[in-house]
Design a protein around this motif. Structure first.
Motif: not given
Length: 283
Positions: A77, A111, A114, A117, A121, A144-146, A179
């Motif tokens: 990432c 993802m 954290s 993520g 983001k 995107l979402r956790d 997040q």
């Protein structure tokens, strides 16, 4: 550097590594017509050290009506690159990931780590002045979402298997502060029959991992860790749920060093455990 090497040796010697086969997305989608097509970022540390977390993530998503795609050409990432100032390398990785995920045609990008993520983001900010990728990055971030965030948003099948355990939850810095995801994991945990969720004091305080902080600043990181160890211990929990591999490694190390080990699970692992327990119960 001489203070770092002993710490690395301790981490290596005390780390409970949970490595299994990499998840096969096609095999995990099940026979139910999917509600969503999702693309899953497997991560670096998560894929190499906590591969079982990824397998359980894919399984839980499939149980909840998702066709799970693992983009073939996804890369790191770029979190650690961005943290140490290698912004151009981070941008290169961001461009590669955006293209890889776009190619899946997925409705959402998921993802489960954290730290990853929070960086993903930030791709829109990272590439805001790139004429070719600025809009693509914004679209990428919008999808995107956790893992926990996604399940609560779209609706999930409550697991039915009982887990009779006292559980506490670690709010990873990148999860809560980065997040702004902290309600959703608790919704999922409270849905598990038999589970007693006990909040720890200062659950959103850093554990001392902080990317590579525990490597480059081990003395201060260990001091911070000592506070977290006490707070975890005071809950009386037998299971700690953590959404970030760095937290899992750091807190697990601290608990074992203090002679107070406990089981550390990702939320996907404890959900999958509950689903499987229900399947094993006699009809």
């Amino acid at each position: 550097m001489p203070t770092i090497i002993p710490l690395l040796e301790k981490i290596r010697n005390n780390l409970a590594i949970r490595i299994g086969p990499r998840p096969n997305a096609a095999a995990e989608t099940g026979a139910i017509k999917p509600r969503y097509r999702v693309a899953f970022l497997t991560g670096c540390i998560q894929d190499e050290i906590f591969r079982g977390v990824n397998a359980d993530t894919v399984s839980v998503l499939a149980r909840n009506g998702c066709e799970v795609i693992i983009p073939e050409h996804q890369k790191c990432c770029g979190a650690l690159h961005a943290h140490v100032g290698e912004r151009e390398l981070a941008r290169q990785l961001a461009r590669t990931n955006i293209a890889a995920f776009e190619a899946t045609g997925a409705d959402f990008y998921i993802m489960n780590a954290s730290g990853c993520g929070a960086t993903l983001k930030e791709y829109a900010h990272l590439l805001h002045d790139d004429p070719k990728y600025a809009q693509r990055a914004a679209t990428f971030v919008a999808k995107l979402r956790d893992f926990a965030e996604f399940l609560v948003e779209v609706g999930f099948e409550p697991p039915a298997g009982r887990i009779e355990a006292r559980v506490t939850y670690q709010d990873a810095c990148h999860m809560k502060h980065g997040q702004k995801v902290f309600v959703q994991p608790r919704v999922l945990l409270k849905s598990i029959p038999g589970l007693e969720l006990v909040e720890m004091k200062d659950s959103d305080w850093c554990c001392g991992s902080a990317g590579i902080y525990n490597v480059v600043q081990p003395v201060m990181a260990n001091e911070i860790l000592s506070w977290k160890v006490e707070n975890v211990s005071n809950t009386g929990a037998s299971i700690l749920v953590a959404s970030n591999p760095g937290c899992a490694i750091q807190i697990g190390f601290g608990m074992r060093q203090s002679g107070r080990p406990l089981e550390i699970l990702h939320i996907a692992e404890i959900l999958e455990r509950s689903y499987r327990l229900a399947e094993e119960e006699p009809a």
